[in-house]
Design a protein around this motif. Structure first.
Motif, PDB file in Angstrom:
ATOM      1  N   LEU A  45       0.857  -1.056  -0.111  1.00 51.59           N
ATOM      2  CA  LEU A  45      -0.053  -0.086   0.096  1.00 51.59           C
ATOM      3  C   LEU A  45       0.827   1.329  -0.035  1.00 51.59           C
ATOM      4  CD1 LEU A  45      -2.641   1.597   0.579  1.00 51.59           C
ATOM      5  CD2 LEU A  45      -2.374   1.114   2.862  1.00 51.59           C
ATOM      6  N   ALA A  46       1.974   1.193   0.856  1.00 50.48           N
ATOM      7  CA  ALA A  46       2.748   2.306   0.967  1.00 50.48           C
ATOM      8  C   ALA A  46       3.369   2.606  -0.315  1.00 50.48           C
ATOM      9  CB  ALA A  46       3.722   2.209   2.117  1.00 50.48           C
ATOM     10  N   ALA A  47       4.050   1.404  -1.076  1.00 45.96           N
ATOM     11  CA  ALA A  47       4.724   1.612  -2.404  1.00 45.96           C
ATOM     12  C   ALA A  47       3.805   2.028  -3.324  1.00 45.96           C
ATOM     13  CB  ALA A  47       5.134   0.266  -2.761  1.00 45.96           C
ATOM     14  N   SER A  48       2.334   1.793  -3.316  1.00 46.03           N
ATOM     15  CA  SER A  48       1.362   2.287  -4.322  1.00 46.03           C
ATOM     16  C   SER A  48       1.067   3.537  -4.137  1.00 46.03           C
ATOM     17  CB  SER A  48       0.027   1.336  -4.021  1.00 46.03           C
ATOM     18  OG  SER A  48       0.303   0.094  -4.384  1.00 46.03           O
ATOM     19  N   VAL A  49       0.884   4.028  -2.611  1.00 45.68           N
ATOM     20  CA  VAL A  49       0.949   5.715  -2.467  1.00 45.68           C
ATOM     21  C   VAL A  49       2.340   6.221  -3.160  1.00 45.68           C
ATOM     22  CG1 VAL A  49       0.891   7.555  -1.039  1.00 45.68           C
ATOM     23  CG2 VAL A  49      -0.466   5.351  -0.773  1.00 45.68           C
ATOM     24  N   ALA A  50       3.515   5.819  -2.864  1.00 43.74           N
ATOM     25  CA  ALA A  50       4.640   6.359  -3.444  1.00 43.74           C
ATOM     26  C   ALA A  50       4.526   6.488  -4.982  1.00 43.74           C
ATOM     27  CB  ALA A  50       5.808   5.611  -2.873  1.00 43.74           C
ATOM     28  N   ILE A  51       4.109   5.681  -5.644  1.00 44.68           N
ATOM     29  CA  ILE A  51       4.405   5.807  -7.282  1.00 44.68           C
ATOM     30  C   ILE A  51       2.861   6.273  -7.804  1.00 44.68           C
ATOM     31  CG2 ILE A  51       5.979   3.843  -7.389  1.00 44.68           C
ATOM     32  CD1 ILE A  51       3.391   2.014  -8.428  1.00 44.68           C
ATOM     33  N   HIS A  52       2.049   6.821  -6.990  1.00 49.86           N
ATOM     34  CA  HIS A  52       0.824   7.568  -7.316  1.00 49.86           C
ATOM     35  C   HIS A  52      -0.064   6.515  -8.074  1.00 49.86           C
ATOM     36  CE1 HIS A  52       2.675  11.350  -6.048  1.00 49.86           C
ATOM     37  NE2 HIS A  52       3.595  10.941  -6.571  1.00 49.86           N
ATOM     38  N   SER A  53      -0.232   5.318  -7.607  1.00 50.92           N
ATOM     39  CA  SER A  53      -1.036   4.293  -8.166  1.00 50.92           C
ATOM     40  C   SER A  53      -2.318   4.184  -7.638  1.00 50.92           C
ATOM     41  CB  SER A  53      -0.485   2.870  -8.331  1.00 50.92           C
ATOM     42  OG  SER A  53      -1.363   1.867  -8.827  1.00 50.92           O
ATOM     43  N   GLU A  54      -3.276   4.920  -7.797  1.00 47.10           N
ATOM     44  CA  GLU A  54      -4.718   4.618  -7.301  1.00 47.10           C
ATOM     45  C   GLU A  54      -5.123   3.295  -7.318  1.00 47.10           C
ATOM     46  OE1 GLU A  54      -9.029   6.824  -7.906  1.00 47.10           O
ATOM     47  OE2 GLU A  54      -7.460   7.466  -9.146  1.00 47.10           O
ATOM     48  N   GLY A  55      -5.147   2.607  -8.337  1.00 45.92           N
ATOM     49  CA  GLY A  55      -5.536   1.176  -8.490  1.00 45.92           C
ATOM     50  C   GLY A  55      -4.828   0.350  -7.546  1.00 45.92           C
ATOM     51  N   GLY A  56      -3.530   0.549  -7.252  1.00 48.53           N
ATOM     52  CA  GLY A  56      -2.610  -0.086  -6.176  1.00 48.53           C
ATOM     53  C   GLY A  56      -2.942   0.138  -4.832  1.00 48.53           C
ATOM     54  N   VAL A  57      -3.247   1.325  -4.594  1.00 50.82           N
ATOM     55  CA  VAL A  57      -3.971   1.606  -3.329  1.00 50.82           C
ATOM     56  C   VAL A  57      -5.151   1.144  -3.023  1.00 50.82           C
ATOM     57  CG1 VAL A  57      -4.864   3.488  -1.710  1.00 50.82           C
ATOM     58  CG2 VAL A  57      -2.710   3.976  -3.174  1.00 50.82           C
ATOM     59  N   PHE A  87       3.182  16.093   1.745  1.00 53.10           N
ATOM     60  CA  PHE A  87       1.736  16.211   2.219  1.00 53.10           C
ATOM     61  C   PHE A  87       0.980  15.773   1.007  1.00 53.10           C
ATOM     62  CE2 PHE A  87      -2.269  18.467   2.313  1.00 53.10           C
ATOM     63  CZ  PHE A  87      -2.732  17.732   3.641  1.00 53.10           C
ATOM     64  N   PRO A  88       1.213  16.395  -0.139  1.00 48.22           N
ATOM     65  CA  PRO A  88       0.340  16.194  -1.231  1.00 48.22           C
ATOM     66  C   PRO A  88      -0.078  14.682  -1.705  1.00 48.22           C
ATOM     67  CG  PRO A  88       1.506  18.226  -1.579  1.00 48.22           C
ATOM     68  CD  PRO A  88       1.972  17.435  -0.708  1.00 48.22           C
ATOM     69  N   THR A  89       1.176  13.675  -1.646  1.00 44.96           N
ATOM     70  CA  THR A  89       1.299  12.529  -2.164  1.00 44.96           C
ATOM     71  C   THR A  89       0.543  11.698  -1.158  1.00 44.96           C
ATOM     72  OG1 THR A  89       3.263  12.644  -3.249  1.00 44.96           O
ATOM     73  CG2 THR A  89       2.498  10.438  -2.602  1.00 44.96           C
ATOM     74  N   ALA A  90       0.747  11.924   0.482  1.00 43.64           N
ATOM     75  CA  ALA A  90       0.113  11.298   1.254  1.00 43.64           C
ATOM     76  C   ALA A  90      -1.485  11.525   1.563  1.00 43.64           C
ATOM     77  CB  ALA A  90       0.557  11.462   2.790  1.00 43.64           C
ATOM     78  N   SER A  91      -1.621  12.771   1.059  1.00 49.24           N
ATOM     79  CA  SER A  91      -3.178  13.353   0.941  1.00 49.24           C
ATOM     80  C   SER A  91      -3.783  12.588  -0.039  1.00 49.24           C
ATOM     81  CB  SER A  91      -3.470  14.862   1.019  1.00 49.24           C
ATOM     82  OG  SER A  91      -4.528  15.201   0.922  1.00 49.24           O
ATOM     83  N   ALA A  92      -3.240  12.277  -1.262  1.00 46.19           N
ATOM     84  CA  ALA A  92      -3.807  11.638  -2.325  1.00 46.19           C
ATOM     85  C   ALA A  92      -4.100  10.085  -1.803  1.00 46.19           C
ATOM     86  CB  ALA A  92      -2.936  11.978  -3.496  1.00 46.19           C
ATOM     87  N   GLY A  93      -3.215   9.469  -0.997  1.00 45.82           N
ATOM     88  CA  GLY A  93      -3.112   8.306  -0.879  1.00 45.82           C
ATOM     89  C   GLY A  93      -4.461   8.063   0.137  1.00 45.82           C
ATOM     90  N   LEU A  94      -4.328   8.942   1.135  1.00 45.58           N
ATOM     91  CA  LEU A  94      -5.555   8.830   1.978  1.00 45.58           C
ATOM     92  C   LEU A  94      -6.792   8.885   1.327  1.00 45.58           C
ATOM     93  CD1 LEU A  94      -4.220  11.078   4.868  1.00 45.58           C
ATOM     94  CD2 LEU A  94      -4.665   8.553   5.202  1.00 45.58           C
ATOM     95  N   SER A  95      -6.967   9.789   0.326  1.00 46.71           N
ATOM     96  CA  SER A  95      -8.160   9.903  -0.267  1.00 46.71           C
ATOM     97  C   SER A  95      -8.470   8.840  -1.307  1.00 46.71           C
ATOM     98  CB  SER A  95      -8.152  11.149  -1.477  1.00 46.71           C
ATOM     99  OG  SER A  95      -9.131  11.099  -2.167  1.00 46.71           O
TER     100      SER A  95
END
Length: 103
Positions: A45-57, A87-95
């Motif tokens: 999950l953390a890796a998916s957030v890091a690479i901006h993969s909404e589907g992976g998240v 923050f922007p990447t973490a915020s997107a991941g939370l969303s």
């Protein structure tokens, strides 16, 4: 895994051997060490957030929940990324995680 997105199911039908190979690889890698399944999905999950993969998240939130991860653990795993990824990447991941946890 329940609630598999229709896109994934369609692509798996069109590319069955490829998807089977990827799934077997994932299963094999999980068996290679002492990391528990829940923790493995939180890492992925953390890796998916890091690479901006909404589907992976979405996928790893579903799988982490199936392995017993709580919404609080999922949110914390993502929030921990703020000092590394911003923050922007973490915020997107939370969303993206909330998309699944509120279904």
């Amino acid at each position: 895994m329940k609630d598999i997105p229709s896109h994934y199911r369609t692509e798996k039908e069109h590319h069955a051997e490829f998807f089977t190979a990827v799934e077997v690889l994932g299963q094999t890698l999980k068996k290679q060490g002492p990391v528990e399944a829940k923790t493995a999905h939180l890492l992925q999950l953390a890796a998916s957030v890091a690479i901006h993969s909404e589907g992976g998240v979405h996928s790893h939130v579903r799988q982490a929940r199936e392995m017993g991860a709580t919404p609080a653990e999922i949110r914390h795993a993502i929030i921990l990324l703020t000092s590394t990824l911003g923050f922007p990447t973490a915020s997107a991941g939370l969303s993206w995680a909330e998309d699944i946890m509120t279904d």
